[in-house]
Every structure is written in structure tokens, then in C-alpha cells.
Enzyme design. Structure first.
Site, mmCIF file in Angstrom:
data_model
loop_
_atom_site.group_PDB
_atom_site.id
_atom_site.type_symbol
_atom_site.label_atom_id
_atom_site.label_comp_id
_atom_site.label_asym_id
_atom_site.label_seq_id
_atom_site.Cartn_x
_atom_site.Cartn_y
_atom_site.Cartn_z
ATOM 1 C CB THR A 324 -0.947 0.013 1.215
ATOM 2 O OG1 THR A 324 -1.783 1.168 1.139
ATOM 3 C CG2 THR A 324 -0.192 0.022 2.524
ATOM 4 C CG HIS A 376 5.330 -10.690 16.866
ATOM 5 N ND1 HIS A 376 6.378 -11.450 16.394
ATOM 6 C CD2 HIS A 376 5.859 -9.915 17.850
ATOM 7 C CE1 HIS A 376 7.482 -11.147 17.042
ATOM 8 N NE2 HIS A 376 7.198 -10.210 17.952
#
Length: 405
Positions: A324, A376
Site C-alpha cells: 500500500t 507476530h
């Protein structure tokens, strides 16, 4: 023979859709491939064409209803003909009151227009008879209208009408306006919340000196555009750099499914594009096999389709990684949110000249902050940081892209 009209198969990530409107009434004659109804998903409008010629026998689901994949919404009677209704004095009066807009758009159009084509024709005040038709049996299709609009805008860009803009609020008026979210905006909100709730999001940053990329673009920009008919932008460099980094750190190209990690041995990169309705992310397939010109041309094509409502479901599903670019709006730094079930997203930002120390000397360099937001749960900090370093290395020395080192 009666044939059921069903909602097309929706992607796994799309639970339901809205039946926007029927374009035929019960008892109307239809031709094969003529569009019967529009169905709107989160980001695209699907057309449901007639599978055979005949008569629309029954409408089971009305306009504005939520529908799901495979749901029966109506019935076609194959080979039947519409009943002839006697013309009364009232009917004659109604026929005389022809809608001037509809009359103008249909003059010279020997074949019926699909809803998407009719919308474009009416929005841009076009005459179907002057647009070259390439569809089956000489039908005018959406691609024909889009191509005609592109040609017309290139020939006379100054005359292209701009969409009306909302009237600014009057200072001191203290008025409030309640506007329902569009279906796309609602779905975007749901996806963002889902992403934040279901993944352990963390963002790491780095910065890139784009001097060499800027110099390459200046050196070859004109020849590139002349040879390939498309401008050499920055996105193709970042797409190529991302592929190299994804190959080095495959987990950033993976997705999570329950307690499993799904590794993808292909690279389908989504490129976020802003439209009036919201952000859409069309996907470039097998970008490792694409040349710079193919990437740039595909992005331009997707952008044109997105802003004109021409993207298909297949265009926006199945990506393994997303890029993006908030820099086009002036953003210097941000923390993008991943596109589930992907495990990472790269954020580009504004290129800004800054004083940097290079080989002991202060130089003015075109710098960009980049961000990698990652899940994560499966991507460790070391892998995320190393991913950004890999991006930095290949873009500060673009020869690496050619040598793949």
C-alpha cells in the site's frame, strides 16, 4: 423447461451479497446472455446473465435482499414467449411519454444493454450506436464502453466532465448529516477490526535512499514509455524488490489457518488502490515472472477498472502479500493493517529530500520511510527487520534486481 436462476458462487471470504435490482419483470422475454439482475458483493457488482432464451417465469427474491452463494432467486422458462398485452388508450399514452434520456442512449442500439453498460452510457451521456461493439452477436460490452471513454479522454481531456463534489458545510451552521455507510465501507470496517482482533500485529520501519532508482527512472523514463506505452513508476521497483525479499523470508508470504502455517510457493501481490467508494486491492498474479512493463501496465489497468467499477471478483481475491502506498496522499509514515489471512503488508510513503551523511559527507537524498506490519504469531521480529533490510538493499542498488542477489 424451467431453469433455476441462482446466485453465482461467491469467494470463500465473501459470506453474502445484496440483490441490487432486477432488470426484468415476471413474464418478460429474455435472450440468452442478457443480464437479468445485479448482485453487489463487498467490492464488485456481479451480473447474472440468462443461461437460455425464454421468459422470466418467477422472481423469488426481491430487490435489496441479502443472498448467498447458490441461492435460487428466480426461474426461467426456456423457449417460452412473452404474452402479447393488448394496447389500451392508457398504454398508448404511456408509450408516447418516452424518457428522453433512455431514448437518446438506445438510439441505434440493436441489442439490449446490460445494466453495467447502461449505467456507463447514461452516466457519460453516450450514444451506444457510435461505440464499436465486440461482444457476442455484436453486443456492446462494458470493455467496449471503457475503451471508448479512454480514447475520448485522450483526445479531449479538457472536456471530460468531473464528478460532482459535495457542497462544503457553511461555517458556523452547526448542522449534522447522517449518511449510511456503503456496503463496501461496512465490510472494510469489519475486515480491519477482524485483522486487529485475530492477529498479533506489529510494525517495523526502515528508510531507503532512492537516489539510484530516481536516476534510473530519469535516464530511461522516455524510452520506457515509448517502447511499452506505459510510464515507469516506483511501484514496479517495489513489487520486484518485494518478490526478492519474500523469497528470502517465505513466512512473510504465508498465511495462518487455525494452528497451521500455509506457505505459498508463488507470489501474488495485491496493490492497494483508492477509489471514491473505498480501498480495493487487485492482485498481480505470479509477479516473479512479470517484467517491469507488465507490472506497470497491469497496475494502470486495475486502477482504471477500479475507478470505473469494472473489477471482477477474481481480480481482488487470493493475494499472498500486499503493498500500500500512502505516499501518494502525502503520508510520511504509517502503520498499515494486514489483509487477512496474509501475514504481512508493506507500506510505502512519500519521497522527501533530506540531508543524509553518505561516506562522511552530507548530501541531499530522496528518502522514503517504509513500514512492514506483520502477524507476530508466525513472523518473528528478526525476519521482519531482515525483510525490510532486503528491500532497502535491492532498491539502493537496483542492479541486484537484475542479478537477483
Amino acid at each position: 423447461m424451467s431453469i433455476e436462476i441462482k446466485v453465482p458462487q461467491l469467494p470463500e471470504s465473501v459470506a453474502d451479497a445484496i440483490l441490487v435490482n432486477w432488470h426484468k419483470q415476471e413474464g418478460d422475454a429474455v435472450e440468452r446472455d442478457e443480464n437479468l439482475v445485479d448482485i453487489e458483493t463487498d467490492k464488485v457488482v456481479l451480473e447474472v446473465p440468462a443461461s437460455v432464451s425464454g421468459v422470466l417465469k418467477k422472481i423469488s427474491i426481491n430487490d435489496g435482499t441479502t443472498v448467498t452463494s447458490g441461492e435460487v432467486i428466480g426461474v426461467l422458462e426456456e423457449g417460452a414467449t412473452a404474452a402479447v398485452v393488448p394496447v389500451s388508450e392508457k398504454s398508448v399514452a404511456e408509450l408516447s411519454a418516452v424518457d428522453p434520456v433512455a431514448q437518446e442512449t438506445d438510439v441505434g442500439s440493436a441489442k439490449p444493454l446490460s445494466p453495467s453498460v447502461r449505467r456507463l452510457v447514461e452516466e457519460h451521456n453516450l450514444k451506444p450506436s457510435v461505440i464499436p461493439a465486440t461482444g457476442k452477436d455484436g453486443r456492446l460490452i462494458k470493455a467496449d464502453v471503457l475503451a471508448y471513454l479512454d480514447t475520448r479522454s485522450k483526445e479531449s481531456p479538457a472536456t471530460t466532465a468531473e464528478p460532482a463534489k459535495p457542497r462544503p458545510a457553511v461555517s458556523g451552521s452547526r448542522e449534522e448529516r447522517r449518511v449510511p455507510m456503503t456496503r463496501m465501507r461496512v465490510r472494510i470496517a469489519e475486515r480491519l477490526i477482524e485483522s486487529q482482533q485475530n492477529a498479533a500485529l506489529l510494525t517495523s520501519f526502515n528508510e531507503i535512499d532512492l537516489t539510484e532508482v530516481v536516476n534510473l527512472r530519469k535516464l530511461y523514463r522516455d524510452k520506457f514509455e515509448k517502447d511499452y506505452g506505459v510510464k515507469l513508476g516506483f511501484m514496479s521497483f517495489f513489487v520486484k524488490a518485494s518478490v526478492e525479499a519474500l523469497k528470502r523470508f517465505p513466512v512473510t508470504n504465508a498465511s495462518v489457518e487455525d494452528t497451521d502455517i500455509i506457505y505459498h510457493d508463488y507470489w501474488d501481490i495485491g496493490v492497494a488502490i483508492s477509489t471514491e467508494k473505498g480501498l480495493v486491492v487487485p492482485v498481480l498474479r505470479d509477479v516473479d515472472q512479470m517484467a517491469f512493463a507488465e507490472i506497470e501496465a497491469s497496475i494502470v489497468d486495475f486502477a482504471n477498472k477500479a475507478r470505473k467499477g469494472g473489477l471482477a471478483i477474481e481480480d481482488i481475491t487470493g493475494g499472498t502479500f500486499t503493498i500500500t502506498n500512502g505516499g501518494v496522499f502525502g503520508s510520511l509514515m504509517s502503520t498499515p493493517i494486514i489483509n487477512p489471512p496474509q501475514s504481512a503488508i508493506l507500506g510505502m510513503h512519500k519521497i522527501q529530500e533530506r540531508p543524509m551523511v553518505v561516506d562522511g559527507e552530507i548530501k541531499i537524498c530522496p528518502m522514503m520511510y517504509i513500514a512492514l506490519t506483520y502477524d507476530h504469531r508466525i513472523v518473528d521480529g528478526k525476519e521482519a527487520i531482515s525483510f525490510l533490510v532486503a528491500i532497502k538493499e535491492v532498491l539502493e542498488d537496483p542492479a541486484r534486481l537484475l542479478l537477483q542477489i
